[in-house]
Design a protein around this motif. Structure first.
Motif, short mmCIF file in Angstrom:
data_model
loop_
_atom_site.label_atom_id
_atom_site.label_comp_id
_atom_site.label_asym_id
_atom_site.label_seq_id
_atom_site.Cartn_x
_atom_site.Cartn_y
_atom_site.Cartn_z
N GLY A 163 0.80 -1.22 0.00
CA GLY A 163 0.00 0.00 0.00
C GLY A 163 0.83 1.26 0.00
N ALA A 164 2.08 1.18 0.45
CA ALA A 164 2.92 2.38 0.53
C ALA A 164 3.28 2.92 -0.85
CB ALA A 164 4.19 2.09 1.33
N GLY A 165 3.45 2.01 -1.82
CA GLY A 165 3.73 2.46 -3.18
C GLY A 165 2.56 3.24 -3.75
N GLN A 166 1.34 2.74 -3.52
CA GLN A 166 0.16 3.45 -4.02
C GLN A 166 -0.02 4.79 -3.31
OE1 GLN A 166 -1.31 2.75 -6.64
NE2 GLN A 166 -1.05 0.56 -7.00
N THR A 167 0.30 4.84 -2.02
CA THR A 167 0.22 6.11 -1.30
C THR A 167 1.19 7.12 -1.90
OG1 THR A 167 -0.48 5.06 0.75
CG2 THR A 167 0.54 7.22 0.94
N ALA A 168 2.41 6.67 -2.21
CA ALA A 168 3.39 7.56 -2.83
C ALA A 168 2.89 8.06 -4.18
CB ALA A 168 4.74 6.85 -2.98
N LYS A 169 2.24 7.18 -4.95
CA LYS A 169 1.73 7.60 -6.26
C LYS A 169 0.63 8.63 -6.13
CE LYS A 169 0.94 7.94 -10.62
NZ LYS A 169 0.61 6.85 -11.54
N VAL A 170 -0.26 8.45 -5.16
CA VAL A 170 -1.31 9.44 -4.94
C VAL A 170 -0.68 10.79 -4.58
CG1 VAL A 170 -3.23 10.11 -3.44
CG2 VAL A 170 -3.09 7.78 -4.32
N CYS A 171 0.35 10.77 -3.73
CA CYS A 171 1.05 12.01 -3.38
C CYS A 171 1.67 12.64 -4.62
CB CYS A 171 2.12 11.73 -2.33
SG CYS A 171 1.47 11.22 -0.71
N ASN A 172 2.25 11.83 -5.47
CA ASN A 172 2.83 12.32 -6.72
C ASN A 172 1.76 13.03 -7.56
OD1 ASN A 172 5.13 11.97 -8.94
ND2 ASN A 172 3.21 11.43 -9.92
N GLN A 173 0.59 12.42 -7.67
CA GLN A 173 -0.46 12.98 -8.51
C GLN A 173 -1.03 14.26 -7.92
OE1 GLN A 173 0.65 11.46 -10.95
NE2 GLN A 173 -1.32 10.88 -11.88
N VAL A 174 -1.04 14.38 -6.60
CA VAL A 174 -1.45 15.64 -5.98
C VAL A 174 -0.49 16.75 -6.38
CG1 VAL A 174 -1.60 16.85 -3.76
CG2 VAL A 174 -2.65 14.59 -4.03
N ILE A 175 0.81 16.49 -6.27
CA ILE A 175 1.80 17.51 -6.61
C ILE A 175 1.72 17.88 -8.09
CG2 ILE A 175 4.28 17.98 -6.78
CD1 ILE A 175 4.60 16.23 -4.24
N VAL A 176 1.60 16.89 -8.95
CA VAL A 176 1.51 17.16 -10.38
C VAL A 176 0.25 17.96 -10.70
CG1 VAL A 176 1.21 16.09 -12.66
CG2 VAL A 176 2.89 15.17 -11.06
N GLY A 177 -0.89 17.53 -10.14
CA GLY A 177 -2.14 18.22 -10.43
C GLY A 177 -2.13 19.67 -9.99
N LEU A 178 -1.66 19.90 -8.77
CA LEU A 178 -1.63 21.27 -8.26
C LEU A 178 -0.63 22.13 -9.02
CD1 LEU A 178 -3.30 19.95 -5.99
CD2 LEU A 178 -2.05 21.37 -4.35
N THR A 179 0.47 21.53 -9.47
CA THR A 179 1.46 22.30 -10.23
C THR A 179 0.94 22.63 -11.63
OG1 THR A 179 3.22 21.16 -9.01
CG2 THR A 179 3.87 22.39 -10.95
N ILE A 180 0.22 21.71 -12.25
CA ILE A 180 -0.42 22.02 -13.54
C ILE A 180 -1.38 23.19 -13.38
CG2 ILE A 180 -2.12 21.18 -15.22
CD1 ILE A 180 -0.77 18.45 -15.05
N GLN A 181 -2.17 23.17 -12.31
CA GLN A 181 -3.10 24.27 -12.05
C GLN A 181 -2.34 25.58 -11.86
OE1 GLN A 181 -6.34 24.32 -12.07
NE2 GLN A 181 -6.94 26.15 -10.96
N ALA A 182 -1.22 25.53 -11.12
CA ALA A 182 -0.44 26.74 -10.88
C ALA A 182 0.15 27.30 -12.17
CB ALA A 182 0.68 26.45 -9.88
N VAL A 183 0.71 26.44 -13.01
CA VAL A 183 1.28 26.89 -14.29
C VAL A 183 0.18 27.45 -15.18
CG1 VAL A 183 2.43 26.12 -16.40
CG2 VAL A 183 3.27 25.36 -14.17
N ALA A 184 -0.97 26.79 -15.23
CA ALA A 184 -2.09 27.28 -16.03
C ALA A 184 -2.54 28.66 -15.57
CB ALA A 184 -3.25 26.29 -15.97
N GLU A 185 -2.63 28.85 -14.26
CA GLU A 185 -3.04 30.15 -13.73
C GLU A 185 -2.00 31.23 -14.06
OE1 GLU A 185 -4.30 30.18 -9.67
OE2 GLU A 185 -5.66 28.48 -9.93
N ALA A 186 -0.72 30.90 -13.93
CA ALA A 186 0.32 31.88 -14.20
C ALA A 186 0.32 32.31 -15.67
CB ALA A 186 1.69 31.30 -13.82
N LEU A 187 0.21 31.35 -16.57
CA LEU A 187 0.22 31.69 -18.00
C LEU A 187 -1.04 32.44 -18.41
CD1 LEU A 187 1.80 28.47 -19.55
CD2 LEU A 187 2.94 30.61 -18.91
N THR A 188 -2.16 32.10 -17.79
CA THR A 188 -3.40 32.82 -18.06
C THR A 188 -3.30 34.26 -17.57
OG1 THR A 188 -4.70 30.78 -17.91
CG2 THR A 188 -5.89 32.85 -17.63
#
Length: 289
Positions: A163-188
């Motif tokens: 389960g620890a691998g899947q937890t790490a992946k969820v954490c990865n996707q949180v960081i990626v998702g929030l960073t995509i949102q941040a880059v999108a907001e900055a460029l907009t």
């Protein structure tokens, strides 16, 4: 090794190909026209997950979601019916950490070994055998799996128990998702304020705001090249796993929840099959741009 490989989508096809190229004997389930070249290069087609697992030293799963893993393992004709004593099951899908612990207990209770080993790096990482792989399971399972994982990835980390691998992946996707949102907001913001967003991105590269997301997805946003990549549909699934985990643990993850809702909106407007960098389209739509 004799390997049962189940799930031959955008990620699974090149991953299975690397294993065949290294000389392993693969029994392939879910073969479609697009994955037929894997059979032509030496893989064997299996009619069921059970058939793919029968006689295998290792069974690898790369399917879309938690219900798919459960069905492939424990449904009628599932891989669990074909597992031998000591067979290693490696789930490289991205699924619920809670369900993963249950699946691991069932496999280990039947005499098998379990490793959850979700990946990051997208289609390019899979094709170039450069995936980041996050592993959860026993030392024995990780040791047996590592030589195979090294054929598919470059950064391989044993995070902890099942389960620890899947937890790490969820954490990865949180960081990626929030960073995509941040880059999108900055460029907009840059575009709306009258600055050239391409030059703003160029100015930020190498500074403290630099990131792989700014480099890769920022360019996709500027060029509006939204062919997957990694579909919004799939990333929304991972963000939902994070939100559900937060609820189960009584955590506040407000920005994760906001990005999940943005992805809901993107899917609602018909962008679910586009790369997750297309989230900028939804953001601009909220401002009528």
């Amino acid at each position: 090794m004799k390997i049962g490989f189940i799930g031959l989508g955008v990620m699974g096809r090149p991953m299975a190909g690397h294993l065949i190229d290294a000389g392993h004997d693969l029994s392939l389930h879910r073969v479609k026209d697009v994955s037929r070249p894997l059979v032509e290069k030496g893989g064997t087609e299996a009619a069921s997950a059970k058939e793919a697992a029968s006689g295998a030293d290792v069974v690898i799963l790369m399917v879309p979601d938690t219900p798919d893993v459960e069905e492939v393992l424990f449904g009628e004709g599932g891989a669990a019916e074909g597992l031998g004593q000591g067979t290693l099951v490696i789930d490289m899908s991205s699924i619920s950490p809670v369900a993963t612990k249950e699946f691991a207990a069932r496999i280990e209770g039947a005499g098998g070994l379990w490793l959850d080993a979700p990946v990051s790096g997208g289609q390019a990482g899979a094709e170039n055998a450069a995936l980041t792989i996050m592993c959860g399971g026993s030392e024995e399972a990780f040791g047996k799996a590592k030589p195979l994982l090294e054929l598919m990835g470059k950064r391989i980390t044993h995070v902890g128990d099942a389960g620890a691998g899947q937890t790490a992946k969820v954490c990865n996707q949180v960081i990626v998702g929030l960073t995509i949102q941040a880059v999108a907001e900055a460029l907009t913001l840059a575009e709306a304020a009258g600055a050239d967003p391409a030059m703003v991105r160029e100015a930020l590269l190498g500074g403290f705001a630099d990131s792989t997301i700014l480099k890769v997805h920022g360019e996709r946003m500027l060029n509006e090249t939204f062919d997957p990549g990694f579909r919004i549909n799939l990333h929304r699934k991972d963000m939902t796993l994070a939100v559900d985990s937060a609820k189960a643990l009584d955590l506040a993850l407000p920005n994760t929840a906001t990005v999940q809702q943005m992805m809901n909106a993107a899917i609602g407007r018909g962008d679910g099959d586009l790369d997750h960098s297309a989230l900028i389209r939804t953001l601009k739509g909220l401002s009528g741009r």
